[in-house]
Design an enzyme around this catalytic site. Structure first.
Site, PDB file in Angstrom:
ATOM      1  N   HIS A 191     -89.757 -30.050 -14.687  1.00 14.65           N
ATOM      2  CA  HIS A 191     -90.420 -31.887 -14.173  1.00 14.65           C
ATOM      3  C   HIS A 191     -90.248 -31.924 -12.266  1.00 14.65           C
ATOM      4  O   HIS A 191     -91.784 -32.003 -12.120  1.00 14.65           O
ATOM      5  CB  HIS A 191     -90.098 -32.656 -15.390  1.00 14.65           C
ATOM      6  CG  HIS A 191     -90.730 -34.033 -14.150  1.00 14.65           C
ATOM      7  ND1 HIS A 191     -92.097 -34.107 -14.290  1.00 14.65           N
ATOM      8  CD2 HIS A 191     -90.135 -35.308 -14.151  1.00 14.65           C
ATOM      9  CE1 HIS A 191     -92.450 -35.482 -13.949  1.00 14.65           C
ATOM     10  NE2 HIS A 191     -91.601 -36.103 -13.378  1.00 14.65           N
ATOM     11  N   HIS A 210     -86.306 -38.201  -7.731  1.00 15.19           N
ATOM     12  CA  HIS A 210     -87.267 -39.622  -8.441  1.00 15.19           C
ATOM     13  C   HIS A 210     -87.268 -40.448  -8.914  1.00 15.19           C
ATOM     14  O   HIS A 210     -86.834 -41.058  -9.767  1.00 15.19           O
ATOM     15  CB  HIS A 210     -89.135 -39.291  -8.233  1.00 15.19           C
ATOM     16  CG  HIS A 210     -89.498 -38.515  -8.883  1.00 15.19           C
ATOM     17  ND1 HIS A 210     -89.505 -37.685  -9.281  1.00 15.19           N
ATOM     18  CD2 HIS A 210     -89.619 -39.094 -10.784  1.00 15.19           C
ATOM     19  CE1 HIS A 210     -90.367 -37.196 -10.548  1.00 15.19           C
ATOM     20  NE2 HIS A 210     -90.564 -37.794 -11.090  1.00 15.19           N
ATOM     21  N   ASP A 211     -86.362 -39.280 -10.608  1.00 16.10           N
ATOM     22  CA  ASP A 211     -86.112 -39.901 -11.197  1.00 16.10           C
ATOM     23  C   ASP A 211     -84.176 -39.795 -11.088  1.00 16.10           C
ATOM     24  O   ASP A 211     -83.388 -40.385 -12.283  1.00 16.10           O
ATOM     25  CB  ASP A 211     -85.969 -38.977 -13.270  1.00 16.10           C
ATOM     26  CG  ASP A 211     -87.891 -39.701 -12.838  1.00 16.10           C
ATOM     27  OD1 ASP A 211     -88.011 -40.824 -13.063  1.00 16.10           O
ATOM     28  OD2 ASP A 211     -88.469 -38.863 -13.175  1.00 16.10           O
ATOM     29  N   GLU A 214     -82.841 -43.358 -11.929  1.00 17.67           N
ATOM     30  CA  GLU A 214     -83.829 -44.098 -13.396  1.00 17.67           C
ATOM     31  C   GLU A 214     -83.019 -43.424 -14.367  1.00 17.67           C
ATOM     32  O   GLU A 214     -82.784 -44.512 -15.414  1.00 17.67           O
ATOM     33  CB  GLU A 214     -84.774 -44.029 -13.378  1.00 17.67           C
ATOM     34  CG  GLU A 214     -85.579 -44.747 -14.556  1.00 17.67           C
ATOM     35  CD  GLU A 214     -87.332 -44.379 -13.744  1.00 17.67           C
ATOM     36  OE1 GLU A 214     -87.794 -44.147 -14.873  1.00 17.67           O
ATOM     37  OE2 GLU A 214     -88.138 -44.907 -12.765  1.00 17.67           O
ATOM     38  N   ASP A 215     -82.605 -42.564 -14.142  1.00 15.57           N
ATOM     39  CA  ASP A 215     -81.923 -41.528 -15.153  1.00 15.57           C
ATOM     40  C   ASP A 215     -80.135 -41.132 -15.608  1.00 15.57           C
ATOM     41  O   ASP A 215     -80.096 -40.199 -16.314  1.00 15.57           O
ATOM     42  CB  ASP A 215     -82.908 -40.246 -15.672  1.00 15.57           C
ATOM     43  CG  ASP A 215     -84.429 -40.636 -16.208  1.00 15.57           C
ATOM     44  OD1 ASP A 215     -84.865 -41.567 -16.300  1.00 15.57           O
ATOM     45  OD2 ASP A 215     -85.093 -39.808 -15.668  1.00 15.57           O
ATOM     46  N   ASP A 232     -96.007 -37.607  -9.682  1.00 13.95           N
ATOM     47  CA  ASP A 232     -95.440 -37.601 -11.123  1.00 13.95           C
ATOM     48  C   ASP A 232     -96.198 -37.379 -12.278  1.00 13.95           C
ATOM     49  O   ASP A 232     -95.962 -36.654 -13.809  1.00 13.95           O
ATOM     50  CB  ASP A 232     -94.273 -38.543 -10.827  1.00 13.95           C
ATOM     51  CG  ASP A 232     -93.682 -38.930 -12.035  1.00 13.95           C
ATOM     52  OD1 ASP A 232     -93.063 -37.826 -12.595  1.00 13.95           O
ATOM     53  OD2 ASP A 232     -93.366 -40.298 -11.908  1.00 13.95           O
TER      54      ASP A 232
END
Length: 170
Positions: free
Chosen positions: A25, A51-52, A55-56, A109
């Site tokens: 992704h 970018h994640d 957050e992840d 995204d």
């Protein structure tokens, strides 16, 4: 390459709902920016690959800033939805008010998420209508304000009969 290696190490155990490695992704998002929308700025591509990560994973914004600088750190911070303190709607409104480069990354995204939804529809069909609505009512307006190609690509998918059917729009 440093951002790719960092992201790969942090996301290594993660998979998308359909079972593909999560890193795909991030690579596809960066590819949309570089190959389809001609975004060539290193900080933008690094932020797309990262970018994640906050957050992840257990990664902090400070770690990102220390490793990649304040510009990349600010973009990753902007792309991070702070779970527990903001809803998806608040998160998307925050991005829509942010710098254009942040909105461009969010559009890429979302475009990749749209393109890959078919992989997880059997697993997450109950979430699909909300995903479609967020893309259509929040991300598409961002794209329309700044980048025609992004808006056209998002519209084509959001108006596709398969997506409309699975989003319970028809």
């Amino acid at each position: 390459s440093k951002a790719l290696a960092f992201s790969e190490s942090r996301h290594e155990p993660h998979q998308r709902l359909g079972g593909s490695p999560y890193l795909l992704h991030l690579l596809r998002t960066a590819n949309i920016l570089m190959d389809e929308w001609q975004q060539r700025e290193g900080a933008v591509i690094a932020a797309a690959l990262l970018h994640d990560v906050v957050e992840d994973t257990q990664t902090t914004i400070k770690e990102v800033k220390d490793a990649f600088g304040s510009e990349v750190g600010a973009l990753v911070d902007g792309m991070t939805m702070w779970k527990g303190s903001e809803s998806h709607e608040v998160y998307l409104k925050r991005i829509s008010r942010g710098p254009e480069v942040l909105r461009v990354i969010k559009c890429a995204d979302t475009l990749d998420n749209l393109r890959s939804w078919h992989e997880c529809i059997a697993i997450a069909s109950d979430r699909f209508p909300d995903w479609w609505k967020r893309a259509n009512y929040h991300v598409l307006p961002m794209a329309r304000k700044m980048q025609n190609k992004a808006a056209v690509q998002l519209e084509m998918i959001l108006e596709d009969r398969w997506y409309l059917t699975h989003a319970n729009m028809i």
